[in-house]
Design a protein around this motif. Structure first.
Motif, PDB file in Angstrom:
ATOM      1  N   LEU A  88     127.499  -5.733  31.801  1.00 46.81           N
ATOM      2  CA  LEU A  88     126.885  -4.840  32.784  1.00 46.81           C
ATOM      3  C   LEU A  88     125.391  -5.125  32.917  1.00 46.81           C
ATOM      4  O   LEU A  88     124.844  -5.186  34.033  1.00 46.81           O
ATOM      5  CB  LEU A  88     127.124  -3.390  32.375  1.00 46.81           C
ATOM      6  CG  LEU A  88     126.490  -2.317  33.267  1.00 46.81           C
ATOM      7  CD1 LEU A  88     127.049  -2.396  34.679  1.00 46.81           C
ATOM      8  CD2 LEU A  88     126.719  -0.931  32.677  1.00 46.81           C
ATOM      9  N   LEU A  89     124.714  -5.318  31.795  1.00 45.88           N
ATOM     10  CA  LEU A  89     123.278  -5.611  31.838  1.00 45.88           C
ATOM     11  C   LEU A  89     122.999  -6.951  32.513  1.00 45.88           C
ATOM     12  O   LEU A  89     122.009  -7.093  33.249  1.00 45.88           O
ATOM     13  CB  LEU A  89     122.714  -5.623  30.410  1.00 45.88           C
ATOM     14  CG  LEU A  89     122.612  -4.268  29.715  1.00 45.88           C
ATOM     15  CD1 LEU A  89     122.305  -4.454  28.236  1.00 45.88           C
ATOM     16  CD2 LEU A  89     121.547  -3.402  30.364  1.00 45.88           C
ATOM     17  N   ALA A  90     123.860  -7.944  32.286  1.00 42.77           N
ATOM     18  CA  ALA A  90     123.668  -9.250  32.918  1.00 42.77           C
ATOM     19  C   ALA A  90     123.785  -9.137  34.435  1.00 42.77           C
ATOM     20  O   ALA A  90     122.988  -9.734  35.177  1.00 42.77           O
ATOM     21  CB  ALA A  90     124.695 -10.247  32.381  1.00 42.77           C
ATOM     22  N   VAL A  91     124.770  -8.380  34.905  1.00 39.56           N
ATOM     23  CA  VAL A  91     124.913  -8.175  36.350  1.00 39.56           C
ATOM     24  C   VAL A  91     123.705  -7.431  36.904  1.00 39.56           C
ATOM     25  O   VAL A  91     123.209  -7.738  38.003  1.00 39.56           O
ATOM     26  CB  VAL A  91     126.224  -7.417  36.647  1.00 39.56           C
ATOM     27  CG1 VAL A  91     126.317  -7.065  38.126  1.00 39.56           C
ATOM     28  CG2 VAL A  91     127.433  -8.255  36.227  1.00 39.56           C
ATOM     29  N   MET A  92     123.196  -6.457  36.153  1.00 44.60           N
ATOM     30  CA  MET A  92     122.005  -5.729  36.593  1.00 44.60           C
ATOM     31  C   MET A  92     120.791  -6.650  36.671  1.00 44.60           C
ATOM     32  O   MET A  92     119.996  -6.555  37.613  1.00 44.60           O
ATOM     33  CB  MET A  92     121.727  -4.573  35.635  1.00 44.60           C
ATOM     34  CG  MET A  92     122.732  -3.436  35.701  1.00 44.60           C
ATOM     35  SD  MET A  92     122.496  -2.202  34.384  1.00 44.60           S
ATOM     36  CE  MET A  92     120.841  -1.602  34.773  1.00 44.60           C
ATOM     37  N   ARG A  93     120.657  -7.564  35.709  1.00 45.84           N
ATOM     38  CA  ARG A  93     119.509  -8.474  35.726  1.00 45.84           C
ATOM     39  C   ARG A  93     119.573  -9.456  36.889  1.00 45.84           C
ATOM     40  O   ARG A  93     118.545  -9.966  37.334  1.00 45.84           O
ATOM     41  CB  ARG A  93     119.418  -9.246  34.412  1.00 45.84           C
ATOM     42  CG  ARG A  93     119.089  -8.386  33.215  1.00 45.84           C
ATOM     43  CD  ARG A  93     118.476  -9.198  32.102  1.00 45.84           C
ATOM     44  NE  ARG A  93     117.124  -9.633  32.455  1.00 45.84           N
ATOM     45  CZ  ARG A  93     116.357 -10.383  31.664  1.00 45.84           C
ATOM     46  NH1 ARG A  93     116.810 -10.800  30.511  1.00 45.84           N
ATOM     47  NH2 ARG A  93     115.158 -10.729  32.033  1.00 45.84           N
TER      48      ARG A  93
END
Length: 303
Positions: A88-93
């Motif tokens: 999820l954090l990778a997609v947000m970044r």
């Protein structure tokens, strides 16, 4: 079509014997390894303080096996938390929304920039500054209120410390894997009418998996060993259990050997699984080992 030309050997050299290159360094290295191995075996055989009988006696002792089970459970749950939240954090970044990029970047910077030991202690002692956790209307009445010490047990503190820290590293691994996929794949998926979420799930992530899986497997092995840090919060995992036993019988080295043997067994099994998964994912990829191919190199690649 003319046949390919064959290079002829120079005259006078066709019957010369083939002389193998000498590698004296290999023999020297082998001799050093043999000597070191012999010294180690001599040390083990002539040091009664190692107590091999005690090692064998405690290897399958009930409390040790319970600690081993806690270690496995802790590793599995923390990795699931890390992988899900890290993705999820990778997609947000990678999002076009600057607020999401800032939040994800701040999370990664915070959890990668502080020691995991500090994070474990922080979650374990959170009840000293936040006695109760409440849910309700913001700036209004509370609907549910629970004691922090009741909510965050030793196991929960370990999961929070290990899982949230792992998510920061998994975010970078997943981000690198997604970045390795050609952007044209996403554009083609969107041209077919796929939403951004569907294109990520159906097109980008499956292709990025070849880049993501090997470092993720390494993170899993590292997580298994990081669980030993839960010693500081008293969670009865493998190392903590071994410490409790040698705290009573003062046989520190034999009990540490018992814990080390189990860590070696688990990491070896995980390494074997990692190698099999990587071979399976690399089937049909150009450059993969020909011993494992059962079909042409391009048969596993989507057009």
């Amino acid at each position: 079509m003319s046949s390919p030309s064959v290079t002829q050997a120079p005259p006078g050299y066709a019957d010369e014997p083939v002389v193998r290159l000498r590698h004296p360094g290999r023999w020297v290295a082998a001799a050093v390894v043999v000597v070191l191995a012999a010294m180690f075996l001599h040390f083990v055989a002539t040091t009664p303080q190692l107590r091999p009988d005690l090692v064998l006696g405690y290897l399958f002792e009930r409390s040790i096996l319970r600690g081993l089970l806690v270690t496995i459970e802790l590793t599995a749950v923390a990795m699931v938390v890390g992988i899900v939240l890290g993705t999820l954090l990778a997609v947000m970044r990678l999002s076009d929304n600057p607020l999401l990029r800032w939040v994800a970047g701040g999370y990664v910077g915070l959890f990668r920039g502080t020691p995991i030991l500090v994070q474990l202690l922080f979650w374990f002692f959170l009840g000293t500054v936040l006695p109760r956790v409440s849910l309700g209307v913001p700036f209004g009445p509370e609907l549910v209120s629970v004691s922090t010490n009741t909510l965050i047990t030793q196991f929960a503190a370990a999961i929070l410390g290990l899982g949230l820290n792992e998510a920061a590293y998994m975010a970078e691994i997943v981000r690198a894997g997604i970045g390795a996929v050609d952007r044209g794949q996403t554009e083609a998926a969107q041209a077919l009418g796929m939403s951004p979420g569907l294109s990520y799930r159906r097109v980008v992530l499956p292709q990025a998996a070849r880049v993501i899986v090997p470092p993720t497997a390494n993170e899993l092995i590292s997580m298994l060993k990081l669980t030993s840090l839960c010693l500081v919060i008293g969670l009865p995992e493998l190392l903590t259990t071994a410490q409790l036993i040698y705290g009573r019988n003062f046989q520190q080295i034999p009990l540490l050997i018992v814990a080390s043997i189990w860590y070696l067994v688990l990491t070896t099994l995980l390494s074997i699984v990692q190698a099999r998964v990587e071979r399976r994912m690399n089937r049909g990829v150009a450059g993969a080992s020909p011993r494992r191919r059962t079909r042409p190199a391009l048969s596993g690649v989507r057009p």
